[in-house]
Motif scaffolding. Structure first.
Motif, PDB file in Angstrom:
ATOM      1  N   UNK A   1      23.265  10.315 -59.590  1.00 36.59           N
ATOM      2  CA  UNK A   1      23.356   8.881 -59.885  1.00 36.59           C
ATOM      3  C   UNK A   1      24.809   8.594 -60.279  1.00 36.59           C
ATOM      4  N   UNK A   2      25.446   7.638 -59.613  1.00 38.20           N
ATOM      5  CA  UNK A   2      26.893   7.436 -59.830  1.00 38.20           C
ATOM      6  C   UNK A   2      27.212   6.816 -61.192  1.00 38.20           C
ATOM      7  N   UNK A   3      26.242   6.134 -61.759  1.00 39.56           N
ATOM      8  CA  UNK A   3      26.438   5.492 -63.046  1.00 39.56           C
ATOM      9  C   UNK A   3      25.412   6.109 -63.990  1.00 39.56           C
ATOM     10  N   UNK A   4      24.759   5.301 -64.805  1.00 44.25           N
ATOM     11  CA  UNK A   4      23.666   5.853 -65.608  1.00 44.25           C
ATOM     12  C   UNK A   4      22.349   5.632 -64.853  1.00 44.25           C
ATOM     13  N   UNK A   5      21.327   6.423 -65.176  1.00 45.31           N
ATOM     14  CA  UNK A   5      20.015   6.211 -64.579  1.00 45.31           C
ATOM     15  C   UNK A   5      19.568   4.770 -64.847  1.00 45.31           C
ATOM     16  N   UNK A   6      18.971   4.161 -63.834  1.00 43.70           N
ATOM     17  CA  UNK A   6      18.431   2.788 -63.949  1.00 43.70           C
ATOM     18  C   UNK A   6      19.500   1.729 -64.198  1.00 43.70           C
ATOM     19  N   UNK A   7      20.775   2.055 -63.934  1.00 49.06           N
ATOM     20  CA  UNK A   7      21.811   1.048 -64.187  1.00 49.06           C
ATOM     21  C   UNK A   7      21.871  -0.001 -63.075  1.00 49.06           C
ATOM     22  N   UNK A   8      21.223   0.265 -61.935  1.00 49.23           N
ATOM     23  CA  UNK A   8      21.180  -0.717 -60.836  1.00 49.23           C
ATOM     24  C   UNK A   8      20.044  -1.696 -61.078  1.00 49.23           C
ATOM     25  N   UNK A   9      19.281  -1.974 -60.026  1.00 49.21           N
ATOM     26  CA  UNK A   9      18.199  -2.959 -60.135  1.00 49.21           C
ATOM     27  C   UNK A   9      17.119  -2.528 -61.127  1.00 49.21           C
ATOM     28  N   UNK A  10      16.969  -1.223 -61.316  1.00 50.92           N
ATOM     29  CA  UNK A  10      15.833  -0.734 -62.109  1.00 50.92           C
ATOM     30  C   UNK A  10      15.935  -0.975 -63.613  1.00 50.92           C
ATOM     31  N   UNK A  11      16.970  -1.704 -64.068  1.00 50.47           N
ATOM     32  CA  UNK A  11      16.914  -2.186 -65.458  1.00 50.47           C
ATOM     33  C   UNK A  11      16.985  -3.713 -65.487  1.00 50.47           C
ATOM     34  N   UNK A  12      16.878  -4.356 -64.304  1.00 50.07           N
ATOM     35  CA  UNK A  12      17.128  -5.803 -64.248  1.00 50.07           C
ATOM     36  C   UNK A  12      15.929  -6.576 -63.717  1.00 50.07           C
ATOM     37  N   UNK A  13      14.769  -5.954 -63.675  1.00 47.05           N
ATOM     38  CA  UNK A  13      13.611  -6.622 -63.057  1.00 47.05           C
ATOM     39  C   UNK A  13      12.909  -7.522 -64.075  1.00 47.05           C
ATOM     40  N   UNK A  14      11.794  -8.103 -63.670  1.00 42.95           N
ATOM     41  CA  UNK A  14      10.978  -8.908 -64.594  1.00 42.95           C
ATOM     42  C   UNK A  14      10.146  -8.005 -65.500  1.00 42.95           C
ATOM     43  N   UNK A  15      10.164  -6.724 -65.219  1.00 47.40           N
ATOM     44  CA  UNK A  15       9.522  -5.702 -66.063  1.00 47.40           C
ATOM     45  C   UNK A  15       8.005  -5.868 -66.066  1.00 47.40           C
ATOM     46  N   UNK A  16       7.474  -6.177 -64.878  1.00 49.27           N
ATOM     47  CA  UNK A  16       6.022  -6.252 -64.729  1.00 49.27           C
ATOM     48  C   UNK A  16       5.568  -5.197 -63.741  1.00 49.27           C
ATOM     49  N   UNK A  17       4.452  -4.572 -64.078  1.00 50.76           N
ATOM     50  CA  UNK A  17       3.783  -3.719 -63.092  1.00 50.76           C
ATOM     51  C   UNK A  17       2.683  -4.612 -62.572  1.00 50.76           C
TER      52      UNK A  17
END
Ligand code: FAD
Length: 546
Positions: A48-64
């Motif tokens: 991972x070039x940055x930190x884990x989940x630093x892309x879209x995976x920390x920016x969602x609506x956070x709903x399953x």
């Protein structure tokens, strides 16, 4: 093993061995693939070039969530798959994927009519195999207002009340990563795939990598390489010289956060906006967040922020739906913006484009996967590893592997059993903290919803020098450095704890303490510490300047 020792050992491993599978991208998609592949018996590396989940995976609506609106677009297979996945992911990680009732107010001229919603939600429950107690309820106007008195009563026809789950996307990603590590996956954050290695037949056989913390370059070999680079998938495919016609379309989505007392909704609400779209308002701890927008994006993928237009759109939506509230920009405590990596379709708007995942196969053997949803990460991973194994067989490698069984692998180092166990852990931590700190109950909820049973250790360690907000913070940082590959303050403030978005006001007084503590633990130079201070301040500014 502390993050730093783990890193040194893992880089040595990368230099010495040939992996079965190397994965580019440490968002939820890459993390899911790493867990699936490692648990089936493949040797796996993930960079991972940055930190884990630093892309879209920390920016969602956070709903399953099952994606009610996809039913409207007749994406039946997608709704069925993600609908069923909700219950599975909840079972695997009950503190992090939490049942949440959603209220859908129904208005004259709204997106959903009363009859079609009754049928639609019934189909939704049926496709997703929802348990009897959780099946949808259709509500009268009076029942809807009783459930949510803030709603605009004008032209309100009633409501639908149905089951979804909420989560924390970045924490879910890190728990999947940690579980993949338990199965032997060798994972590295802050490591960029700069280019590919090719064998004498021109097939991809590894990666040229760069340690983004030290600048060191090294290579790693692998039988197969998968790119799960999210919004960067096309960029990575370009490095392989195989962009072709099928490509990504990036759509920006913004969320705003206000203190809960400014928008004191009692439930999560999925409501209409004048332009025909729908947005969520979701209460979480002592804030409410609202989102999202959905607009085409062509700017810098590494720096996506909310702009004035995005924020005004969401404020207007709230003020129309909850007319007694009248929010202004001054009420906001933070915001975030992310990019949906969608598969481009001619003549469709951002909102209309499918959320399905798709593979891209290059002639050189690179497999890329993009699209999809957080909710469907486990099935995406299963499909990807099936493809990897099939390709390995075609190429004469016959890996001995098990069938996918990630639906049986609880996530995290110390899994929590079920929602009763979650509640009992929360009660016990509240009791321990009471009398020592203010807001013991909310702190216990924060710790347990983020760390599950691991919160017990954090509280125990904090107690060694007397319980206080500061000793808890230090124990939390220690935990993430020891167990969650944290290297930089923002890894903690943003991706591991969610403080940047959900608890910023209480975190700001501790920023200097955190910088000192990281500098001390990692032996930073004064110059590096100043650099990190700038990085933290600019992330705070991005979250707060609208
Ligand atoms: P990412 O999380 O972006 O991960 C890709 C990673 O690859 C990045 O971390 C990047 O740094 C890394 N990378 C790129 N290039 C390289 C390289 N050369 N070397 C090393 N690493 C590299 N889904 C839901 O199920 N529920 C929701 O509520 C929901 N809401 C959403 C709301 C918004 C606003 C958005 C934008 C999306 C939402 N989604 C939701 C969709 C979901 O968030 C995404 O489908 C998912 O997070 C994508 O994960 P990913 O791993 O594919 O991409």
């Amino acid at each position: 093993m502390a993050s730093k020792d783990h890193r040194t050992a893992t880089i040595q491993q990368y230099k010495a061995k040939t992996f079965d599978l190397l994965i580019i991208g440490g968002g939820v998609t890459g993390a899911g693939i790493a867990l699936d592949a490692a648990s089936r018996g493949l040797s796996v590396g993930l960079v991972e070039m940055n930190d884990f989940a630093s892309g879209t995976s920390s920016k969602s609506t956070k709903l399953i969530h099952g994606g009610l609106r996809y039913l409207k677009q007749f994406e039946i297979a997608l709704v069925r798959e993600v609908g069923r996945e909700r219950a599975i992911v909840h079972k695997l990680c009950p503190h992090l994927v939490v049942p949440e009732k959603m209220l859908l107010p129904l208005y004259e001229d709204g997106t959903f009519g009363k009859f079609s919603t009754a049928v639609g939600l019934w189909v939704y429950d049926f496709l997703a195999d929802v348990a009897e107690d959780d099946k949808r309820k259709m509500l009268s106007k009076e029942e809807t207002i009783a459930l949510e008195p803030l709603l605009n009563p004008d032209k309100l026809n009633g409501g639908g009340f149905y089951a979804e789950y909420r989560t924390d996307d970045a924490r879910l990603t890190i728990e999947i990563i940690k579980t993949a590590m338990q199965f032997g996956a060798a994972v590295l954050n802050y490591t960029k795939a700069n280019d590919f290695l090719y064998d004498d037949k021109g097939k991809v056989c590894g990666l040229q990598l760069q340690d983004m913390l030290t600048g060191e370059k090294f290579v790693a070999k692998a039988k197969k390489v998968v790119s799960a680079a999210g919004p960067w998938v096309d960029e990575v495919r370009k490095k392989d010289g195989q962009l072709g016609k099928k490509r990504l379309f990036l759509s920006k989505g913004v969320h705003i956060v206000v203190p809960h007392e400014k928008l004191p909704v009692k439930n999560s609400i999925y409501f209409d906006v004048e332009d025909g779209r729908m947005v969520f308002a979701i209460p979480r701890l002592d804030v409410t967040y609202v989102g999202t927008t959905d607009t085409a994006y062509e700017g810098d993928k590494n720096h996506v922020t909310a702009d004035e237009k995005d924020v005004q759109y969401l404020l207007d939506a709230c003020n129309k739906m909850f007319p007694t509230v009248q929010l202004t920009k001054k009420d906001l405590s933070s915001s975030w913006a992310g990019l949906r990596p969608l598969i481009f379709e001619e003549e469709k708007t951002a909102s209309e484009m499918s959320r399905k995942d798709e593979f891209f196969f290059s002639d050189n053997g690179l497999i890329s996967i993009a699209g999809g949803k957080l909710t469907g990460y486990r099935k995406m991973a299963e499909r990807t590893v099936d493809v990897v194994i099939e390709k390995m067989k075609e190429e004469g490698n016959n890996p001995v592997v098990k069938d996918c069984f990630t639906d049986q692998i609880p996530l995290g180092a110390w899994p929590i059993k079920d929602i009763n166990d979650v509640a009992a852990t929360r009660r016990s931590i509240t009791k321990t903290l009471s009398g020592h700190i203010t807001g013991a109950e909310i702190m216990a909820e924060y710790l347990v919803s983020n760390y599950g049973k691991q919160a017990v250790d954090i509280v125990k360690n904090a107690g060694q020098e007397g319980l206080s907000h500061r000793s808890l913070l230090q124990a939390e940082i220690d935990f993430t450095i020891e167990k969650e590959l944290v290297f930089l303050p923002l890894d903690f403030i943003n991706r591991r704890s969610g403080r940047l978005y959900f608890n910023l006001d209480q975190t700001l007084p501790y920023i200097d303490f955190m910088l000192d503590y990281f500098a001390d633990r990692f032996g930073w130079t004064t110059a590096f510490k100043s650099e990190q201070a700038v990085v933290v301040q600019s992330a705070i500014k991005d979250a707060q300047v609208f």
